[in-house]
Design a protein around this motif. Structure first.
Motif, mmCIF file in Angstrom:
data_model
loop_
_atom_site.group_PDB
_atom_site.id
_atom_site.type_symbol
_atom_site.label_atom_id
_atom_site.label_comp_id
_atom_site.label_asym_id
_atom_site.label_seq_id
_atom_site.Cartn_x
_atom_site.Cartn_y
_atom_site.Cartn_z
ATOM 1 N N PRO B 405 0.786 -1.207 0.160
ATOM 2 C CA PRO B 405 -0.268 0.445 -0.234
ATOM 3 C C PRO B 405 0.370 1.259 0.356
ATOM 4 C CG PRO B 405 -0.414 -1.596 1.442
ATOM 5 C CD PRO B 405 0.894 -2.236 1.106
ATOM 6 N N MET B 439 2.166 -6.757 4.298
ATOM 7 C CA MET B 439 1.422 -6.669 3.696
ATOM 8 C C MET B 439 0.961 -5.206 5.619
ATOM 9 S SD MET B 439 0.407 -6.488 0.994
ATOM 10 C CE MET B 439 0.036 -7.221 -0.474
ATOM 11 N N ALA B 606 -9.473 -2.744 -13.492
ATOM 12 C CA ALA B 606 -9.860 -2.296 -12.017
ATOM 13 C C ALA B 606 -9.305 -1.997 -11.500
ATOM 14 C CB ALA B 606 -10.709 -2.246 -11.462
ATOM 15 N N ARG B 607 -7.766 -2.957 -10.745
ATOM 16 C CA ARG B 607 -6.520 -3.293 -9.916
ATOM 17 C C ARG B 607 -5.519 -2.085 -10.387
ATOM 18 N NH1 ARG B 607 -3.400 -6.904 -10.569
ATOM 19 N NH2 ARG B 607 -3.822 -8.816 -12.227
ATOM 20 N N LEU B 609 -5.553 0.450 -11.829
ATOM 21 C CA LEU B 609 -5.685 2.136 -11.611
ATOM 22 C C LEU B 609 -5.095 2.578 -11.061
ATOM 23 C CD1 LEU B 609 -9.760 1.699 -11.986
ATOM 24 C CD2 LEU B 609 -8.478 2.727 -14.265
ATOM 25 N N VAL B 610 -4.552 2.291 -9.763
ATOM 26 C CA VAL B 610 -4.120 2.526 -8.514
ATOM 27 C C VAL B 610 -2.530 2.753 -9.066
ATOM 28 C CG1 VAL B 610 -3.720 0.434 -7.274
ATOM 29 C CG2 VAL B 610 -3.831 2.528 -6.125
ATOM 30 N N ARG B 613 -2.150 6.361 -11.341
ATOM 31 C CA ARG B 613 -1.964 6.874 -10.554
ATOM 32 C C ARG B 613 -0.769 7.759 -9.681
ATOM 33 N NH1 ARG B 613 -7.145 4.914 -8.724
ATOM 34 N NH2 ARG B 613 -6.362 4.560 -6.765
ATOM 35 N N GLU B 614 0.012 6.028 -9.238
ATOM 36 C CA GLU B 614 0.848 5.447 -8.779
ATOM 37 C C GLU B 614 1.748 6.471 -9.341
ATOM 38 O OE1 GLU B 614 1.841 5.931 -5.788
ATOM 39 O OE2 GLU B 614 0.036 4.765 -4.285
ATOM 40 N N LEU B 634 -4.643 13.828 -12.217
ATOM 41 C CA LEU B 634 -4.862 12.608 -11.600
ATOM 42 C C LEU B 634 -6.137 11.615 -12.621
ATOM 43 C CD1 LEU B 634 -2.213 11.854 -9.253
ATOM 44 C CD2 LEU B 634 -2.096 11.171 -11.210
ATOM 45 N N GLY B 638 -7.509 8.699 -14.513
ATOM 46 C CA GLY B 638 -8.155 7.989 -14.090
ATOM 47 C C GLY B 638 -10.018 7.495 -14.564
#
Lengths: 115, 722
Positions: B405, B439, B606-607, B609-610, B613-614, B634, B638
């Motif tokens: 994360p 994690m 979908a997973r 997308l992060v 963005r990063e 962003l 996105g």
């Protein structure tokens, strides 16, 4: 619940304060909404959704807020948003007229509004 | 009793036998004396000329046999008996005495000569037969014949002119006595000295003797000259029974024939004395020679046969023993072969097992290690795992990359002590545990503590070396802790440095452990290299030298892309044919984005997308785009990507591409897909495009052949940190 967002719920006077930190996007919007709804008991009249620590919110998140407001409305519960003016998600909220279903506060009010 | 020159020598055997049994000796003397006297009376009964000329003089044979069997010490008995015999028929006692001396001396001479030539009284050899004929009979009896006939002539018993005839008669008589009587007497001891006869032998002997008697009796009763008929019978006796059968038969034949001649019967009737003598002498000689020559011959043959049978038996025995030895050796050999083949089988069994375990361990190892490095925006990654070529050396080395994360990246490399399945299994557990702990709390000291707790609880605790690093692509900060693992290398064009801080003992070595944490800022363009000891450890090369060599080799390849770097290092440090120990290699390099365009291709999920963005957030930051602008760009980006995820591909997933660049103070973003968008009416929401348009200065959606491009542009105040 994915790692993207974290939900914290607490009582705020007679209201319920739910704080979302992290990001809300297509991948987790549904989960986030279920988590928020699950964190709100039936007897609560007002729910503050604090998005101060939310770093990303896209149209999926907006749709989620509309749906959440509608769902809480069925239970005669008001949804209010807490977003600082310069917060990262404020622009999106303003652009999509979320105020129509959920008034936006700068901060969590000291005295919860008794609806 | 005069005239004897000295006491005849007695053999040791004779004296040993005689001395302790004095009574027996005297008895023997008496028996011999009496036998001699009776034999003489019998001989006189068979005389052809008055009482003096006998063709067969048995006492001489008796004396020879007695001397041979009982010893020459028997001579007094012979002398006395001879005197007693001669006294009544001699002219004077003196003449009788002289004659007796001759009669005694002759057998003594005979026995002396026979002993000299090694005569055996068993008469079972040809040479014994020859000895008794020529030495015992013909030669020795010259003595008695000379003395006896001379005495006759001197005492006037015969005229001098008859001396040769008298000598001849005396000589042949004595010789015949030896040839006919002595073998018979010598055969008697054989009945108890040699193997006893069976009843069948006795019956056969009896039958032969009767047959001989009948034949000779008939021969002297008829005028026909049939004396020779006895010869085959005597020969038969010799053949079947040897001396013990032949000698009695010969004795009977000779006695009867001589008696017949004395009585002038049958073939002897009407013949002159000379004719009678010659006939009788010829017959007796034939019988005697036939009997014991044949007997000796058969005995020799039988001995030869016995010797042959004995040697054959011995040979057979030896063959049997040798065969037994051989068969035992053979059995031993077979046993050894069997044992050896069993051992061989077991060996190949174990070999196969070891090989199988090697394959399983290698397969397990490979399946556990990430086959492809995850696509992490902002960093390039490459990894290699090379299993040891030796059967038992596989397993234990591992690496991992975890996305955490907050855009953080966890990197780990480790080595579980030991090899094979056990090590590979432990490795798998440690790796999974590390992922879980990272994690939960990505801080290096926390992760190390967690892994330490886990390893401490594993049965048969193994030693584990582990280096764990936490990388923040935004700040380029590395935080790390190292439990006994070779230090990670950070290098660029300017040189290399090992991350030697944050060190702790290997996990599993100490019961309790605290893990220090160190940090390092990764400079732009630098590369992080993690490896296991198999890469740098060489026999005869110190660790320090190995590390120095690695650093130099890495710096020399600082310009290579990571795949090329890994391959180059492996080929430089490992022999192709033999890899002694496993080698794991993990390289990470932050993507160089400063100033340059940004490009990313990811699965339209979908997973992801992060990730977009990063990466985009970092690029915007590094490109100097103000955070307010960056946040809104962003969101627009996105939205475009979310549209791709939701609408571009139906059931068939595809990729989405994101590109961004700074052009003339504006950020240009291109989001593209290779799918077919569904009609606008199907789309829910509607805020996506609205937001994009609101946040960006321009948005162009172009549906091209095989996909859609969304171009967006927004002016930004680059460099202005508003």
């Amino acid at each position: 619940m994915s790692d993207l967002a974290r939900i914290e719920a607490s009582d705020h006077g007679a209201a319920r304060l739910v704080r979302v930190s992290g990001e809300i996007d297509l991948s987790n919007a549904r989960e986030v909404m279920e988590a928020i709804a699950g964190a709100v008991p039936d007897e609560v009249a007002v729910v503050f959704l604090d998005l101060s620590d939310t770093t990303y919110l896209d149209s999926t998140g907006i749709a989620m807020i509309f749906r959440l407001a509608e769902r809480l409305g069925h239970r005669r519960q008001d949804l209010r948003l807490v977003v600082p003016t310069d917060g990262p998600v404020r622009a999106v909220l303003d652009l999509t007229n979320v105020q129509l279903v959920a008034p936006i506060e700068e901060t969590v009010p000291d005295t919860p509004d008794q609806a | 009793m005069t005239g004897h020159a000295g006491t005849p020598k007695t053999t040791i055997r004779d004296s040993l036998r005689a001395q302790p049994h004095l009574l027996g000796h005297v008895g023997s003397l008496v028996v011999v004396g009496v036998g001699y006297y009776l034999g003489a009376r019998l001989g006189l009964g068979l005389s052809l000329v008055r009482d003096n000329v006998t063709p067969l003089w048995p006492p001489t044979g008796i004396a020879v046999a007695a001397f041979l069997v009982l010893g020459r010490s028997m001579w007094p008995a012979v002398a006395v008996a001879a005197f007693a015999v001669n006294l009544p028929i001699s002219a004077s006692p003196l003449a009788a005495a002289v004659t007796a001396v001759g009669n005694t001396a002759a057998p003594l001479v005979a026995v002396t000569l026979l002993n000299r030539v090694g005569f055996r009284r068993q008469l079972d050899r040809q040479r014994d037969a020859l000895s008794i004929v020529f030495l015992g009979a013909l030669a020795s009896m010259l003595v008695s014949a000379t003395i006896g006939s001379a005495t006759l002539a001197l005492t006037g018993r015969i005229p001098a002119g008859q001396l040769p005839a008298a000598f001849a008669v005396w000589w042949t008589g004595d010789a015949m006595g030896v040839l006919v009587v002595a073998p018979f007497l010598l055969s008697i001891p054989l009945f108890w000295e040699q193997p006893r006869w069976s009843a069948r032998h006795w019956v056969e002997a009896g039958a032969l003797l009767v047959l001989t008697a009948v034949a000779i009796t008939w021969a002297i009763r008829t005028d026909l000259h049939l004396l020779f008929l006895t010869l085959p019978i005597v020969g038969w006796a010799s053949w079947r029974l040897q001396l013990r059968g032949a000698a009695p038969a010969a004795l009977i034949a000779s006695l009867v024939a001589t008696w017949g001649a004395a009585q002038e019967l049958g073939p002897f009737a009407g013949r002159s004395l000379l004719e009678q003598m010659f006939t009788l002498w010829s017959f007796n000689a034939c019988v005697a020679l036939t009997s014991f020559f044949l007997a000796a011959l058969v005995s020799e043959r039988m001995q030869a046969a016995d010797a042959l049978a004995a040697s054959a038996a011995e040979l057979e025995e030896r063959v049997r023993l040798r065969t037994a030895e051989l068969s035992e050796a053979n059995a031993r050999l077979l046993r050894e072969i069997r044992e050896r083949s069993e051992a061989q089988e077991q060996l190949s069994h174990e070999e196969a097992r070891a090989q199988r375990e090697h394959q399983i361990a290698e397969t397990l190892q490979r399946s556990l290690l990430p086959e492809r490095m995850p696509l992490i925006p902002g960093v390039d990654l490459a990894a290699r795992y090379v299993p040891a070529t030796a059967d038992v050396q596989v397993g234990g080395d591992w690496y991992d990359v975890v996305q955490l994360p907050g855009g953080l990246i966890g990197l780990a490399i480790g080595d579980v002590a030991g090899h094979g399945l056990q090590a590979a299994a432990t490795m798998a557990q440690v790796r999974m545990a590390l992922r879980a702990y990272a994690m939960q709390d990505p801080a290096p000291s926390s992760v190390m503590r967690g892994v330490h707790r886990l390893v401490a609880q594993l049965p048969g605790t193994e030693m584990v070396t582990l280096m764990y690093l936490l990388f923040d692509p935004v700040t380029r900060q590395l935080r790390f802790a190292n439990a006994g693992h070779p230090p990670a290398l950070v290098f660029g064009h300017g040189g290399g440095a090992y991350l030697r801080d944050g060190l702790a003992p290997p996990i599993g070595v100490t019961a309790d452990a605290t893990f220090a944490e160190a940090s390092h800022a990764l400079r732009p363009g630098s590369t992080l290299l993690l490896y296991t000891d198999g890469l740098v450890e060489r026999r005869g090369v110190s660790i320090a030298d190995g590390l120095e060599r690695l650093s130099a080799a890495a710096v020399a390849r600082a310009g290579d892309d990571l795949e090329g770097l890994c391959d180059g290092l492996l080929s430089a440090f490992l022999e192709e044919s033999h890899v002694a120990d496993d080698v794991a290699l993990l390289a990470m390099r932050p993507s160089s984005v400063v100033g340059g365009p940004f490009s990313l291709s990811l699965p339209a999920e979908a997973r992801m997308l992060v990730q977009v963005r990063e990466t985009m957030r970092r690029w915007l930051r590094e490109s100097g785009v103000p955070s307010k602008d960056a946040d809104e760009i962003l969101i627009a980006c996105g939205e475009a990507c979310a549209n791709v995820v939701r609408h571009a591909y139906g059931a068939h997933p595809g990729d989405m591409g994101v590109e961004a660049r700074l052009v003339d103070g504006s950020v240009e973003v291109l989001v593209r897909d290779d799918g077919a968008w569904r009609p606008a009416a199907d789309r829910g929401g509607g805020w996506g495009l609205q937001l994009m348009s609101a946040l960006m200065d321009s948005v162009d959606v172009e549906h091209r052949e095989g996909g859609t491009d969304v171009r967006m542009r927004r002016r930004v105040a680059v460099g202005d940190r508003a």
